[in-house]
Design an enzyme around this catalytic site. Structure first.
Site, PDB file in Angstrom:
ATOM      1  CD  GLU A  58       0.218  33.033  59.662  1.00 13.59           C
ATOM      2  OE1 GLU A  58      -0.034  33.240  61.040  1.00 13.59           O
ATOM      3  OE2 GLU A  58       1.236  33.378  59.362  1.00 13.59           O
ATOM      4  CG  HIS A  98      -2.031  36.246  58.600  1.00  4.04           C
ATOM      5  ND1 HIS A  98      -1.102  36.723  57.557  1.00  4.04           N
ATOM      6  CD2 HIS A  98      -1.292  36.203  59.645  1.00  4.04           C
ATOM      7  CE1 HIS A  98       0.254  36.704  57.936  1.00  4.04           C
ATOM      8  NE2 HIS A  98       0.128  36.399  59.261  1.00  4.04           N
TER       9      HIS A  98
END
Lengths: 511, 511
Positions: free
Chosen positions: B357, B382
């Site tokens: 992320e 993510h």
């Protein structure tokens, strides 16, 4: 002696062996050696990952990486900002200064009338005699050189001789600055000035209308190209594949020169430039026409013209391409009959298609990259959408078709805002053939290739990309150029000499 | 009869054959059949590309694609805008309405205290008796339930009983609105309010401090979770893998409940909810701790605690993860000894690591995705940076590790602005395992999964992704959940029933 026989001989007991290996074999921690292998394997795939370095280059690389780490740790990171706001930061950057001085090879994606710093156009060209100006309804300007007052044009004020206008002014700075603003997209507040792709493209295309009357004036045309080569050479570029519209040019008396005159002008100016600067290799021309045409017949004519020019100027004419905003124009497939013409006639006209300069996925325009490959394109201009098409990406890699990545152009024309998210980052990390270019540096307030190289090196390449990436980018620019293999060899020789000198001087300069 | 024997028999002359085939074989136009094959091959790789459809589904798909084309042709395209500005447009969208009504399966990446619409917290929770408020120096608020006035905390005004405060007011709307503003990042001008990742993350983490005193009050804790399940169910979600900090909770008299109480509360509330709504499957808990800790010892303790909870609540405890801004915290590799503990002890503690992320390439943090895989993570939270790592991407695909893509979260937290550029677009087009989730819907002004599904379908998937992509997303959400294979079967049964009903009702509704 094998491990097995070691154990059997009793020299190493199984117990001892297990004890020795336990930190790796028995621990839940992943084997650090395996982890290290994977990291190195990934780095070797990255652009430059397989480029060997001399001792001197390694020494220079260490200095470069130190500068890079320092700049990436700063409070503002230029590739994450809009170029118009990042530019002053980049100009103060030590990494940029390094890249600027570095021999970068060839510029393979640059357009004819966006080569030269706009200040030169205003300070030099508009100060020449017989330059008329008119002011359009939408706050733009048009220029024209003429012996008499030119015929008025719609939505524009009466033509005024610039010399007369300036003579009435105490200070021409404001006027000249307004001209510069019309010739470039550069502004301090790009987000407000250009809220959408539609707005920025409109202003972008208008800038070409402003420059048009200046650069199609035959004497200026030649001077402009000479000045353009000079500016790219100053940025340590030795060769250009120039995309050119090859317009008719005009003389002061209204006489019009045809396209062959224009090609000849390019050829002669390039020749003159090489004579003046023997450390420069030259330029070749990719003939470009606009993709916004209403009928395919126009493209058929253009392709025929390209084949004719190729025969007339085999050394200068490199190939053919379509320009203009892809999303707003016809697709390559729409023009398939025209584009098939050279093959139908047994001719070999190299293509250098713009393709994938779009954010829209799954549209007909988004198919241009595949069609460019099916039409055997030599390179892909932009290919911004390539990573969204895994199969097309595989094809381009297998076919050895390089993508011409123009980071600043893509940002200014609002395809991507934070350049760390530029999709070519992935292409670079996966060793896809690519080159970095600047598209329309003058209109973006850039020049040569260095600003785009900086963005690519810092923003797309990440912390790990180093001097080897820069070296491979330079190599690629020669390898994927339109040059004959003989001239490629010559270019490599020239570049290598300049590179070695650069390495040597940089080291003595640093020490 | 073969072509060859046809020719030999004289029934077809070679001349005729060449004439017939010439449009394809002799033309410079690429063979349209080959082109078509490549396009179809690429589409079959796309998420949903191999999903079969019933006749009814095909009919519904045609309607959906018609709506999609219409919306993509509009003057404003929500995925290209910031979600806060796009939200009103999305709410009016027919595609969104379709997606909202559609059974979406499971939500696999949602955090404990961002499940429930903030208006519910203000209108319901803060109106309960004994709720105190104080106002911080930096324009934020804190809440606490207490029998007496709580002890004052630094940088905060004196505690005021909300009931008393409200009684003095003619109209409480402004106060309540200010509370809502403190509980969410939602604002009309996100670009001005959140100029950088630092600013937006600061405000993001502060919102959790605001909610903290409300949701850790034991009675509210249970109600909040029940309300959260209700809101996800209303969005046609049947199951959640919930990332939860498992805080101690407090009672009105100051008594504190331990972590086992919290786990038991989750288990009991989920059970109650299933009893009340038998069309819902339940929720499991991924125990999360903050990655900003100073010492690895804290993580070792947390991992031990996770193993203990797994033994105490085998049906509810799904695994372990670290949360907080990756760029600001320690790397997974830094905590390697702690994370190796379960394997060292012969335990199997599933990991569901946040990784990638980040926008920063080549940093130690950017290595988290590889390390998550080396620690055998079940999914990657993510994985925004995954496409920049071709080798890691290959590994995650081979290992069948799904990426939990949260488009709105990534946009609000400033990893990407135009969601058409979200890197998961490529993962979807290349058939990489992935699911769509909403991370912290309440804080982003979203709810359930539908807004994120809309962004993924319209922005990431492009014009060609259709109902088959939506179906595969729902399937994936069950397939890659933490559920046992038995419960996966049950979830698939439940989902299929709801899906079939949805298809039938949508068709009769449309006709």
């Amino acid at each position: 002696m094998s491990l097995h026989s070691l154990i059997r001989s009793g020299k190493v007991s199984v117990f001892l062996l297990v004890l020795l290996c336990c930190p790796v074999l028995c621990s839940g921690i992943p084997d650090p050696a395996y982890r290290d292998y994977l990291i190195k394997e990934e780095m070797s795939r990255q652009m430059g990952g397989k480029v060997p370095l001399t001792d001197a280059e390694m020494q220079l690389n260490a200095q470069l990486q130190k500068m890079k780490r320092q700049e990436m740790g700063g409070s503002q990171f230029p590739p994450a900002m809009h170029f118009f706001q990042a530019k002053p930061l980049i100009e103060r950057s030590a990494v940029y200064s390094f890249i600027q001085r570095m021999p970068k090879g060839a510029a393979l994606h640059v357009h004819d009338f966006a080569m030269v710093d706009t200040a030169w156009l205003v300070k030099n060209v508009t100060y020449r005699p017989h330059c008329y100006v008119c002011f359009t309804d939408d706050q733009s300007v048009r220029f024209l050189f003429s012996l008499q007052v030119p015929k008025s044009i719609p939505h524009c004020s009466a033509w005024t001789l610039l010399q007369t206008l300036r003579a009435k002014m105490v200070n021409c700075t404001d006027l000249d600055d307004s001209f510069i603003r019309n010739l470039t997209l550069f502004t301090d507040h790009p987000e407000e000035a250009y809220p959408s792709q539609d707005v920025v493209w409109k202003r972008f295309e208008q800038a070409f209308l402003v420059v048009w009357g200046l650069v199609t004036y035959a004497p200026v045309f030649k001077d402009y190209f000479y000045e353009g080569l000079k500016q790219f050479r100053a940025d340590h570029v030795i060769y250009l594949d120039l995309r050119a519209l090859l317009p008719e040019t005009y003389e002061l008396d209204g006489k019009v020169n045809d396209r062959s005159w224009t090609m000849r002008a390019y050829q002669e100016v390039a020749q003159q430039f090489i004579t003046d600067y023997p450390d420069f290799l030259g330029a070749r021309i990719i003939f470009t026409v606009h993709r916004y045409v209403c009928s395919a017949v126009r493209i058929t004519e253009a392709v025929k013209e390209a084949m004719r020019l190729q025969k007339e100027f085999p050394e200068t004419m490199a190939g053919f391409d379509l320009v203009g905003r892809e999303d707003a124009g016809r697709t390559l497939w729409y023009f398939r009959e025209a584009l098939a013409l050279p093959k139908d006639l047994g001719d070999n006209l190299p293509y250098f298609f713009h393709a994938g300069e779009t954010n829209w996925q799954g549209t007909d325009v988004d198919q241009n990259m595949l069609d460019a490959l099916l039409f055997n394109t030599s390179r892909i201009g932009h290919g911004f959408a390539l990573t969204r098409h895994p199969l097309v990406k595989e094809l381009s890699r297998k076919m050895g078709v390089a993508v011409e990545v123009c980071p600043i152009s893509n940002q200014v024309l609002k395809l991507v805002s934070d350049l760390r998210n530029h999709p070519a980052s992935e292409l670079m990390n996966d060793g896809h053939p690519l080159v970095i270019s600047s598209d329309d540096p003058a209109i973006f307030g850039a020049n040569g290739l260095s600003f785009d190289f900086y963005e690519a090196f810092m923003g797309l390449g990440g912390l790990r990309s180093d001097i080897r990436m820069l070296k491979e980018l330079a190599w690629n620019s020669i390898l994927y150029s339109s040059l004959s293999s003989q001239l490629k060899d010559k270019a490599m020789d020239m570049w290598t000499k300049q590179w070695d000198k650069f390495v040597e001087e940089s080291l003595s300069y640093q020490n």
